[in-house]
Design a protein around this motif. Structure first.
Motif, PDB file in Angstrom:
ATOM      1  N   SER A  14     -28.488   6.138  -3.068  1.00 50.35           N
ATOM      2  CA  SER A  14     -28.363   5.764  -4.480  1.00 50.35           C
ATOM      3  C   SER A  14     -29.280   6.564  -5.398  1.00 50.35           C
ATOM      4  O   SER A  14     -29.316   6.317  -6.596  1.00 50.35           O
ATOM      5  CB  SER A  14     -28.679   4.269  -4.648  1.00 50.35           C
ATOM      6  N   LYS A  15     -30.038   7.496  -4.826  1.00 48.92           N
ATOM      7  CA  LYS A  15     -30.987   8.261  -5.642  1.00 48.92           C
ATOM      8  C   LYS A  15     -30.592   9.731  -5.695  1.00 48.92           C
ATOM      9  O   LYS A  15     -30.072  10.270  -4.720  1.00 48.92           O
ATOM     10  CB  LYS A  15     -32.405   8.149  -5.053  1.00 48.92           C
ATOM     11  N   GLY A  16     -30.911  10.377  -6.798  1.00 45.64           N
ATOM     12  CA  GLY A  16     -30.524  11.773  -6.966  1.00 45.64           C
ATOM     13  C   GLY A  16     -31.709  12.715  -7.068  1.00 45.64           C
ATOM     14  O   GLY A  16     -31.567  13.824  -7.570  1.00 45.64           O
ATOM     15  N   THR A  17     -32.874  12.270  -6.593  1.00 45.99           N
ATOM     16  CA  THR A  17     -34.024  13.170  -6.614  1.00 45.99           C
ATOM     17  C   THR A  17     -34.158  13.846  -5.260  1.00 45.99           C
ATOM     18  O   THR A  17     -33.718  13.320  -4.235  1.00 45.99           O
ATOM     19  CB  THR A  17     -35.329  12.397  -6.912  1.00 45.99           C
ATOM     20  N   ASP A  19     -36.746  14.307  -3.415  1.00 42.80           N
ATOM     21  CA  ASP A  19     -37.594  13.606  -2.448  1.00 42.80           C
ATOM     22  C   ASP A  19     -36.923  12.354  -1.873  1.00 42.80           C
ATOM     23  O   ASP A  19     -37.345  11.866  -0.823  1.00 42.80           O
ATOM     24  CB  ASP A  19     -38.963  13.244  -3.052  1.00 42.80           C
ATOM     25  N   MET A  20     -35.895  11.827  -2.521  1.00 46.58           N
ATOM     26  CA  MET A  20     -35.181  10.687  -1.943  1.00 46.58           C
ATOM     27  C   MET A  20     -33.826  11.111  -1.352  1.00 46.58           C
ATOM     28  O   MET A  20     -33.159  10.311  -0.706  1.00 46.58           O
ATOM     29  CB  MET A  20     -35.015   9.558  -2.972  1.00 46.58           C
ATOM     30  N   TYR A  22     -33.620  13.913   0.820  1.00 41.50           N
ATOM     31  CA  TYR A  22     -33.898  14.360   2.185  1.00 41.50           C
ATOM     32  C   TYR A  22     -34.087  13.241   3.211  1.00 41.50           C
ATOM     33  O   TYR A  22     -33.627  13.383   4.349  1.00 41.50           O
ATOM     34  CB  TYR A  22     -35.048  15.383   2.207  1.00 41.50           C
ATOM     35  N   PRO A  23     -34.747  12.135   2.865  1.00 39.88           N
ATOM     36  CA  PRO A  23     -34.878  11.077   3.879  1.00 39.88           C
ATOM     37  C   PRO A  23     -33.513  10.630   4.415  1.00 39.88           C
ATOM     38  O   PRO A  23     -33.356  10.435   5.621  1.00 39.88           O
ATOM     39  CB  PRO A  23     -35.575   9.941   3.115  1.00 39.88           C
ATOM     40  N   VAL A  60     -37.544  16.951  -8.333  1.00 40.81           N
ATOM     41  CA  VAL A  60     -38.515  15.890  -8.102  1.00 40.81           C
ATOM     42  C   VAL A  60     -39.459  15.906  -9.290  1.00 40.81           C
ATOM     43  O   VAL A  60     -39.948  16.957  -9.689  1.00 40.81           O
ATOM     44  CB  VAL A  60     -39.238  16.071  -6.744  1.00 40.81           C
ATOM     45  N   ILE A 162     -31.049   3.585   0.416  1.00 37.20           N
ATOM     46  CA  ILE A 162     -32.085   4.517  -0.049  1.00 37.20           C
ATOM     47  C   ILE A 162     -31.947   4.685  -1.548  1.00 37.20           C
ATOM     48  O   ILE A 162     -30.912   5.065  -2.028  1.00 37.20           O
ATOM     49  CB  ILE A 162     -31.956   5.883   0.640  1.00 37.20           C
TER      50      ILE A 162
END
Lengths: 162, 162, 162
Positions: A14-17, A19-20, A22-23, A60, A162
């Motif tokens: 649900s995130k578009g950065t 750093d979120m 890659y996890p 990021v 996520i």
């Protein structure tokens, strides 16, 4: 890679950065290498990860993120993080670190996951909200589905948001 | 505390802010008190929670966080949140509230969780990315492992991504 | 709607922004329509979703959120996102899109979920921290419970942390 073991992992991105993003990619990849079935459901800002226009330009931001450090270990004060160019600088720094670890950029990582059997789904509702069509997404996205269909697909496995 | 019940909870901690560190710690602690096996995997910014240099200095930023209220219930405008000292002020406020509720600071909380049988793991990839060694982490961290090993450890239980 | 199928989904809502409130509501609703038992646990900023004073005034901030686009697809520079009124503008934009998709506002959505059998819980610890009483929350909240009770309630199903 390994034989299938009947286990299933469904990841909601649900995130578009950067750093979120890659996890989710790293976990999906690790699960596939363990023989686990993987479904990824891209919703809200997570659609940026599969949107052809944005997927390789995820950023990021140092702003409002007290965890972001300068190479010297110092935090970035908000007044500095606000300056034009700081988001680009932190993004470039993280991209370099990711590359050093031999992780591919987002588009290649998704291709790798898809080739290994991972299923990728766009969230219909979020796509409507952001005026996106199936053609706007990379070709690895198997299907555009609703949240109810995702609930069916994820049955009997782990679900991670996520 | 309670007898083991065969249930397992694996928590992925990926955030390094004070307000996203405590939910993981509180859930881990509650699960252990219910006799549930607990594994915590610290990755990305979550490594700040076990990094000896940062673990007791986690911050919460009012910037870009419209949920952050002043004691009078008003939101903090971004132009104000940006001022030097505002992050420190909101952090101090939250730390006081946490203390009033008798929750320990991060280092003691982790010690408590570890003593109760919770297993703590650092994520190898994220540590490489942030140039961290095992010695940089608090001694309660049992092992540094990769995402594949974490997938194995979490088998047969719940996985939560924070 | 559908018959119960013995499956259970427990959602931990920890965020109080508009863009992170809807994913939880949409998933809860979809799960209920699939005959899945749903429990929602509101903690930390997620309490804003059930706080009568804030629930219909959730905001989405463009600051420090590089995924936030202008209608023309351009990112919002932090220096602009910081200007007074930008948070209101992006919030209004998203609310309009949500309305166009026929999704109800937060209070009605929670009522709908509750009427369909979804159970709503406030987190005691977070409520103490934010000085909230049961009366401050909307009447759809069934009970205020601790993290240990939530762990019991969620047994045997999926747990998602948003």
């Amino acid at each position: 890679m390994t034989e299938e073991n009947g286990r299933k992992l469904s990841i909601i991105c649900s995130k578009g950065t950067l750093d979120m993003a890659y996890p989710g990619l790293v976990l999906a990849n690790a699960a596939l290498m363990e023989g686990i079935d993987v479904n990824i459901f891209f919703t809200f800002w997570g659609l940026d990860m599969v949107n052809k226009k944005t997927m390789n330009y995820l950023k990021v931001s140092p702003l409002g993120n007290p965890s972001m450090h300068m190479p010297n270990g110092m935090g970035i004060p908000n007044l500095v993080g606000m300056l034009p160019g700081m988001t680009d600088m932190t993004t470039t720094m993280m991209k370099k670190e990711i590359e050093k670890l031999d992780f591919p950029p987002v588009d290649e990582f998704l291709e790798m996951i898809h080739d290994a059997g991972g299923k990728l789904y766009g969230c219909r509702m979020a796509m409507d909200m952001m005026h996106l069509e199936k053609e706007d997404l990379c070709e690895e996205v198997d299907e555009v589905i609703g949240a109810m269909e995702f609930m069916e697909i994820s049955e009997g496995g782990n679900i991670i948001f996520i």
